[in-house]
Design a protein around this motif. Structure first.
Motif, PDB file in Angstrom:
ATOM      1  N   VAL A 193       8.832   7.313   5.661  1.00  0.00           N
ATOM      2  CA  VAL A 193       8.317   8.322   6.580  1.00  0.00           C
ATOM      3  C   VAL A 193       7.356   7.701   7.586  1.00  0.00           C
ATOM      4  CG1 VAL A 193       7.100  10.531   6.748  1.00  0.00           C
ATOM      5  CG2 VAL A 193       8.458   9.995   4.720  1.00  0.00           C
ATOM      6  N   LEU A 194       7.499   8.088   8.842  1.00  0.00           N
ATOM      7  CA  LEU A 194       6.531   7.678   9.852  1.00  0.00           C
ATOM      8  C   LEU A 194       5.871   8.957  10.365  1.00  0.00           C
ATOM      9  CD1 LEU A 194       7.124   5.105  12.723  1.00  0.00           C
ATOM     10  CD2 LEU A 194       5.494   6.993  12.846  1.00  0.00           C
ATOM     11  N   ILE A 195       4.561   9.097  10.113  1.00  0.00           N
ATOM     12  CA  ILE A 195       3.852  10.322  10.493  1.00  0.00           C
ATOM     13  C   ILE A 195       3.180  10.129  11.854  1.00  0.00           C
ATOM     14  CG2 ILE A 195       2.000  11.920   9.866  1.00  0.00           C
ATOM     15  CD1 ILE A 195       2.534  11.217   6.934  1.00  0.00           C
ATOM     16  N   ALA A 196       3.618  10.935  12.815  1.00  0.00           N
ATOM     17  CA  ALA A 196       3.057  10.853  14.164  1.00  0.00           C
ATOM     18  C   ALA A 196       2.696  12.245  14.671  1.00  0.00           C
ATOM     19  CB  ALA A 196       4.060  10.176  15.097  1.00  0.00           C
ATOM     20  N   SER A 197       2.473  13.141  13.745  1.00  0.00           N
ATOM     21  CA  SER A 197       2.035  14.501  14.109  1.00  0.00           C
ATOM     22  C   SER A 197       0.526  14.467  14.400  1.00  0.00           C
ATOM     23  CB  SER A 197       2.359  15.450  12.953  1.00  0.00           C
ATOM     24  OG  SER A 197       1.881  14.903  11.727  1.00  0.00           O
ATOM     25  N   PRO A 198      -0.048  15.592  14.869  1.00  0.00           N
ATOM     26  CA  PRO A 198      -1.499  15.602  15.121  1.00  0.00           C
ATOM     27  C   PRO A 198      -2.282  15.365  13.834  1.00  0.00           C
ATOM     28  CG  PRO A 198      -0.421  17.467  16.208  1.00  0.00           C
ATOM     29  CD  PRO A 198       0.606  16.830  15.319  1.00  0.00           C
TER      30      PRO A 198
ATOM     31  N   ARG B 216       0.420   1.715  -4.113  1.00  0.00           N
ATOM     32  CA  ARG B 216       0.155   2.082  -2.721  1.00  0.00           C
ATOM     33  C   ARG B 216       1.439   2.455  -2.006  1.00  0.00           C
ATOM     34  NH1 ARG B 216      -3.782  -2.462  -0.322  1.00  0.00           N
ATOM     35  NH2 ARG B 216      -5.096  -2.746  -2.172  1.00  0.00           N
ATOM     36  N   ARG B 217       1.330   3.448  -1.173  1.00  0.00           N
ATOM     37  CA  ARG B 217       2.478   3.914  -0.399  1.00  0.00           C
ATOM     38  C   ARG B 217       2.188   3.945   1.090  1.00  0.00           C
ATOM     39  NH1 ARG B 217       6.742   2.811  -1.931  1.00  0.00           N
ATOM     40  NH2 ARG B 217       8.074   4.315  -2.970  1.00  0.00           N
ATOM     41  N   VAL B 218       0.889   3.883   1.479  1.00  0.00           N
ATOM     42  CA  VAL B 218       0.496   4.192   2.858  1.00  0.00           C
ATOM     43  C   VAL B 218       0.060   2.955   3.658  1.00  0.00           C
ATOM     44  CG1 VAL B 218      -1.098   5.523   4.303  1.00  0.00           C
ATOM     45  CG2 VAL B 218      -0.304   6.461   2.120  1.00  0.00           C
ATOM     46  N   GLN B 219       0.605   2.846   4.835  1.00  0.00           N
ATOM     47  CA  GLN B 219       0.049   1.928   5.841  1.00  0.00           C
ATOM     48  C   GLN B 219      -0.464   2.791   6.989  1.00  0.00           C
ATOM     49  OE1 GLN B 219       2.572  -1.339   7.174  1.00  0.00           O
ATOM     50  NE2 GLN B 219       1.565  -1.417   9.189  1.00  0.00           N
ATOM     51  N   VAL B 220      -1.683   2.512   7.481  1.00  0.00           N
ATOM     52  CA  VAL B 220      -2.236   3.295   8.588  1.00  0.00           C
ATOM     53  C   VAL B 220      -1.999   2.547   9.901  1.00  0.00           C
ATOM     54  CG1 VAL B 220      -4.287   4.421   9.529  1.00  0.00           C
ATOM     55  CG2 VAL B 220      -3.943   4.322   7.059  1.00  0.00           C
ATOM     56  N   GLY B 221      -1.726   3.302  10.949  1.00  0.00           N
ATOM     57  CA  GLY B 221      -1.267   2.707  12.203  1.00  0.00           C
ATOM     58  C   GLY B 221      -2.330   2.095  13.094  1.00  0.00           C
TER      59      GLY B 221
ATOM     60  N   GLU C 276       4.095  -4.092  14.535  1.00  0.00           N
ATOM     61  CA  GLU C 276       3.596  -3.233  13.450  1.00  0.00           C
ATOM     62  C   GLU C 276       4.750  -2.548  12.722  1.00  0.00           C
ATOM     63  OE1 GLU C 276       0.311   0.272  13.507  1.00  0.00           O
ATOM     64  OE2 GLU C 276       2.153   0.747  14.602  1.00  0.00           O
ATOM     65  N   VAL C 277       5.634  -1.925  13.500  1.00  0.00           N
ATOM     66  CA  VAL C 277       6.710  -1.171  12.869  1.00  0.00           C
ATOM     67  C   VAL C 277       7.713  -2.115  12.209  1.00  0.00           C
ATOM     68  CG1 VAL C 277       8.580   0.471  13.264  1.00  0.00           C
ATOM     69  CG2 VAL C 277       6.371   0.786  14.405  1.00  0.00           C
ATOM     70  N   GLN C 278       7.995  -3.253  12.860  1.00  0.00           N
ATOM     71  CA  GLN C 278       8.928  -4.205  12.247  1.00  0.00           C
ATOM     72  C   GLN C 278       8.393  -4.705  10.909  1.00  0.00           C
ATOM     73  OE1 GLN C 278      12.157  -5.423  13.752  1.00  0.00           O
ATOM     74  NE2 GLN C 278      12.242  -5.636  11.534  1.00  0.00           N
ATOM     75  N   GLN C 279       7.097  -5.044  10.887  1.00  0.00           N
ATOM     76  CA  GLN C 279       6.546  -5.562   9.633  1.00  0.00           C
ATOM     77  C   GLN C 279       6.489  -4.476   8.565  1.00  0.00           C
ATOM     78  OE1 GLN C 279       3.103  -8.064   9.944  1.00  0.00           O
ATOM     79  NE2 GLN C 279       3.975  -9.294  11.593  1.00  0.00           N
ATOM     80  N   TRP C 280       6.256  -3.243   8.992  1.00  0.00           N
ATOM     81  CA  TRP C 280       6.277  -2.141   8.024  1.00  0.00           C
ATOM     82  C   TRP C 280       7.691  -1.986   7.444  1.00  0.00           C
ATOM     83  CZ3 TRP C 280       8.474   2.990   8.915  1.00  0.00           C
ATOM     84  CH2 TRP C 280       8.261   3.868   7.833  1.00  0.00           C
TER      85      TRP C 280
ATOM     86  N   GLY D   2      10.100  -3.603  -0.779  1.00  0.00           N
ATOM     87  CA  GLY D   2       9.396  -2.834  -1.785  1.00  0.00           C
ATOM     88  C   GLY D   2       7.902  -3.068  -1.815  1.00  0.00           C
ATOM     89  N   GLU D   3       7.366  -3.572  -0.700  1.00  0.00           N
ATOM     90  CA  GLU D   3       5.925  -3.856  -0.643  1.00  0.00           C
ATOM     91  C   GLU D   3       5.220  -2.932   0.342  1.00  0.00           C
ATOM     92  OE1 GLU D   3       5.381  -7.949   0.340  1.00  0.00           O
ATOM     93  OE2 GLU D   3       6.793  -8.640  -1.209  1.00  0.00           O
ATOM     94  N   VAL D   4       3.885  -2.880   0.213  1.00  0.00           N
ATOM     95  CA  VAL D   4       3.064  -2.198   1.213  1.00  0.00           C
ATOM     96  C   VAL D   4       2.032  -3.188   1.705  1.00  0.00           C
ATOM     97  CG1 VAL D   4       1.498  -0.293   1.693  1.00  0.00           C
ATOM     98  CG2 VAL D   4       3.376   0.020   0.080  1.00  0.00           C
ATOM     99  N   VAL D   5       1.998  -3.423   3.002  1.00  0.00           N
ATOM    100  CA  VAL D   5       1.014  -4.359   3.566  1.00  0.00           C
ATOM    101  C   VAL D   5       0.292  -3.647   4.709  1.00  0.00           C
ATOM    102  CG1 VAL D   5       2.349  -6.402   2.925  1.00  0.00           C
ATOM    103  CG2 VAL D   5       2.721  -5.313   5.148  1.00  0.00           C
ATOM    104  N   GLY D   6      -0.528  -4.381   5.422  1.00  0.00           N
ATOM    105  CA  GLY D   6      -1.208  -3.788   6.575  1.00  0.00           C
ATOM    106  C   GLY D   6      -2.351  -2.896   6.148  1.00  0.00           C
ATOM    107  N   PRO D   7      -2.986  -2.235   7.131  1.00  0.00           N
ATOM    108  CA  PRO D   7      -4.144  -1.384   6.841  1.00  0.00           C
ATOM    109  C   PRO D   7      -3.777  -0.280   5.851  1.00  0.00           C
ATOM    110  CG  PRO D   7      -3.498  -1.242   9.175  1.00  0.00           C
ATOM    111  CD  PRO D   7      -2.685  -2.311   8.562  1.00  0.00           C
ATOM    112  N   SER D   8      -4.617  -0.096   4.850  1.00  0.00           N
ATOM    113  CA  SER D   8      -4.318   0.838   3.765  1.00  0.00           C
ATOM    114  C   SER D   8      -5.007   2.184   3.989  1.00  0.00           C
ATOM    115  CB  SER D   8      -4.821   0.240   2.453  1.00  0.00           C
ATOM    116  OG  SER D   8      -6.241   0.225   2.469  1.00  0.00           O
TER     117      SER D   8
END
Lengths: 343, 343, 343, 343
Positions: free
Chosen positions: B73-78, B122-127, B286-290, B297-303
């Motif tokens: 999922v990519l969340i881009a809502s308000p 962990r499931r979340v990367q912040v943009g 950012e999106v490619q690395q995500w 099966g990994e989560v990286v980047g800002p948590s």
């Protein structure tokens, strides 16, 4: 020299350059004063003399040089008048700072060399002011230190906003590129042996006869290759750049990065608009060092030999430009009198 | 994951940012496709879905996430809609890339942290896309290499040509300076402990309520001092700069020196006009690395922790701005679950 | 094209460049996958194929191209093998991205042109990646916008830290300056009509046979003059610069000013050390745009004509280098098939 | 003034700064000569006097000023000795160039102001040399032209390679940041009303008592905000930068981009190592303009009021540093005698 040690200078020629030197000696230079000015145009000389305390106007350079107040001569008259002025100064055994060109052609330059050699000691410094510019001095020092290895190429840019309507293609070589001839010789400590001139289709914004811009290529006796973009009507500013390409690195001057602004969608800075602005400090330093050396009884800086060499290279350049062919520079061998270690 | 290994992504929110991500995943990103888009505005979702082969439109994010074609999922809502969307993604155990802010306040961010911890992984990367900008990465690497010694100060500039009329002074902190909060934490690997906001008399060219520009100062638990000029209506360009002042030297990014021109009396170059232009490559990376990490099966980047920390610092910043006083940041202790070495 | 629209690519040649393209298509590019690799060295092909899911290794390029999984071909084998690979691709009517050179000489390039024309539509894009570099694109756009007026000169620098021991003086022209040949033609939209090669005394730090550095001069049918410093062993970095001198101004790219540091008495930044680092984004963009165009059924980017033109200019360059003389480029007239407006 | 118009200067104090001024007046400045030097250390005065023709050494400044050869005074003794020297000069009605600080505290500075006012005309120029630096002058002119709009913030950096072991945290304010106090007042034409001092954990490479670096913040009566990074032991060079952030753009000086080199994997240039190198031309211009104005019977440049104002801001700065609190500057109202339009 006057009793209080202040050097009395006669300035020959009171056009733009002469008048600027009069102002400089009067207002900026330590240890010298303008004792006399001379110009065929007596009114102009008179008017300039009045701006300086104790300065006398002459129409005859020889009379000015004969004045007991005069210890040294600064020649800023048109090039064709230089030879006579120089020989007169030699008669009075006066030290001379002679604006470039030394003389307009190699033959007359040779006569000056011979006359100076007869004096038995050097009297002439030629006004190649770039040698006194802080960036050029920094580049010279960097090359001399040797960390970058032997210089292989110089890439030079010489751009004017615009040139006078009477400017000719030939003058692009003899007036403008003459500076790069001197810089090449000075930076590399090599003589220029051949010149080639290449040209794109000229800019439609330059006068047609100018064939502007051009790419001038020097070869040197040390095996270096130098390319000079000369652009008389670039439109945007006065810009003089040199990049030295050496065995281990390069060094570049002339980027003019004094102040950065951000405004209206752009970052960057202003470009100097003429050589007076760009080389103001160089002119001051040139004249101050000439005055200092003269008061010590020495002659330093570019010599009459340097003036002769540039006249010889200029002649080859003009031929190369006219014929489209690589042209070998014809020069006499450097007299021992002008050996670099005697500078 | 689908059988051929291509990641099926649901994009939640189809405004400017969401639509840009749909285009990006479709046209630029390797290994992913847009399987679903969701927006309360069903027509807008429908219209966007039609631009992509095999993409279904939804008005309910939960329905989109329930689709068997959706792997991530990519969340881009308000911002106010993020908490619910994140919790729904957690229910489906889907990995998430959540545009900043994680949530608009520390309390809701904490609830997300807790929910993610309950998942056990962990499931979340912040943009925070700046972490994927090549210059920021270079700066990060330079600081990590340690040749310059310990960082003592950061000087940051964050300038927008102009901000929307609805932009408030508070949003200068929560929307704009939020990026510097994340960069500070990431570059220094320290938490921000206090915020002070100083202001000159505002620019007469900015909306009055904006009190623009401002100088925001962070203190960190590692003893660093960070100043951020935030200027919402600088007028000339979008410019993001950081200079790190370390014990043995400094490093600066953001000068935007891609192409130099000489023209009309000036040298210099163009300034990017918005963040889409300035950070285009960073968003792509950012999106490619995500996508790459998610497929492994990994989560990286800002948590989510990074999202929470910025929410907490933002709250202190808003208070500091309103009161004119240095304001201490209130944060929970970092759970072991979010330990940096577990990233 | 496969049913899900993903382009199956056969990569011919699995050396440094081929392996890099395989990694790129697999990890970075959207809409394509590596379906086959081919190399005479079967073990190398096999090893590379194993790194990609669903990729088959071949020793015979023709067999790879015959595979039903293959929709397009990327040729990265040595130049002498290109002609045969191209003709085989034509037989299968497959679109091709062919690494430079198209072929090693104008005669073989002509045969490729003729074969492609017989197909009745273009199939070939040549891998001149600089056209996809963001700075070059910015320069191209600036020249096209016309604010600076007509381009009169290009000053180019092409510097490598060092070249392989087997590199010859001839390869400085055919391998390195080939890029400037293409850039000149592309930026100016003019053909190169003559080449001159000048040389300083070589650097003592370069292999003797290399005669390094050199100054290569192009003349174009639009009257522009281009000088290229090619320096194979500059020692300090990989640096590619171009300054376009136009009627009203100049534009310069290649200064590599990403991050400034102050340390140990110096300000400045790092220089990229090779073309992979410098042009990483350009390669990515080149291949992505090729994939995108191919999936749309189009051919864009540098054509086989561009490949032929560079082969023709390279031949003149090699002659000019060997003879020391200005050498006219011999080219056929551009077939209507390759008219720019058909690009 | 002596009959030939040359200004006879007494230099009070023959330490590093005094000796440098003696050399400058003797060798660089037009229209002045060193008539006398004075120092408690008679031997040092004697030795220095011998380097200049016609210069007499004194141990008592008053005796030097009483000499009939002396037309003007340059005070370069330690700050605590300035008040007495200034008052003595006033007794002899001599014009004075007084090195910064005018005096070490606001009370003594006030006494000087009062004494000068009793003379009925200004006699004092204070040695804030940055006002004579070409980049600062360019920035001043740019702000005055107004194209960038009203200045809102100044970002200043003031970095020394290292400071003397006896240097204290207090001196970072009174000796170093004093320059930014003057520049702020001069560039903005506003008074500083409050000072705040912030600090990161100090650099481990600086002496412990120095608490180095620091961030000093000024507020002005025109509503501007100024931040000054003062770093006494930055290790890499002497660097003075100012960026003015205005309503429509910014202007930055101090990047020191004289010569670029490419070598050993890096591009960039050398950083000046001390203020003598960085501000050499500014010192020359300062003294020349003082001499010129004095010979015309005028007083220009920074006045005693400027010296007093900096003393008052310094006091607030020292308090702010000691207490960690924003500290209001206490100053008398500007006497009409020191109105800017009377400058």
């Amino acid at each position: 020299m006057t009793t209080n040690g202040t050097l009395g200078v006669a300035v020959i020629g009171t056009g733009k350059m002469g008048a600027d030197h009069v102002r400089r000696i009067d207002a900026v230079i330590s240890g010298a004063r303008v004792a006399a000015v001379a110009d065929i145009d007596g009114d102009r000389a008179e008017a300039l003399a009045k701006t300086v305390e104790g300065c006398t106007a002459y129409t005859d350079p020889a009379a000015a040089m004969a004045s007991p107040d005069v210890d040294a001569v600064l020649i800023a008259s048109p090039g064709p008048a230089h030879e006579e002025a120089l020989l007169t100064a030699f008669e009075h055994d006066l030290p001379v700072l002679c604006e470039k060109p030394l003389t307009p052609d190699p033959e007359s330059a040779l006569r000056v060399l011979e006359a100076e050699q007869r004096l038995g000691r050097r009297r002439v410094q030629v006004g190649f002011m770039r040698r006194f510019d802080s960036e050029y001095m920094r580049l010279k020092r960097t090359l001399a230190e040797g960390h970058l290895g032997r210089p292989l190429m110089l890439h030079c840019r010489h751009r004017n906003v615009s040139v006078h309507p009477y400017f000719t293609a030939e003058m692009l070589i003899t007036d403008s590129v003459a500076h790069e001839m001197d810089c090449t010789r000075w930076l590399l400590e090599q003589e220029i042996t051949a010149v080639t001139v290449l040209r794109p289709t000229p800019s439609s914004l330059s006068p047609e006869q100018l064939n502007d811009p051009q790419l001038v290529i020097f070869e040197t006796d040390g095996g270096a290759l130098v390319d000079v973009e000369i652009f008389g009507n670039c439109g945007f500013g006065y810009q003089v750049r040199t990049e030295a390409v050496c065995e281990r690195g390069t060094a570049r001057i002339g980027d003019d990065h004094g102040m950065f602004t951000n405004a209206a969608g752009r970052w960057g800075g202003e470009i100097a608009q003429d050589y007076v602005e760009r080389f103001a400090d160089a002119y001051d330093r040139e004249v101050q060092q000439w005055v200092d050396a003269t008061r010590r009884g020495e002659v330093v800086g570019p010599s009459a030999w340097d003036g002769y060499a540039v006249a010889a290279v200029s002649r080859a350049g003009v031929t190369a430009q006219a014929t489209g062919r690589r042209t070998v520079v014809e020069m006499i061998e450097r007299p021992a009198f002008y050996a670099p270690d005697r500078r």
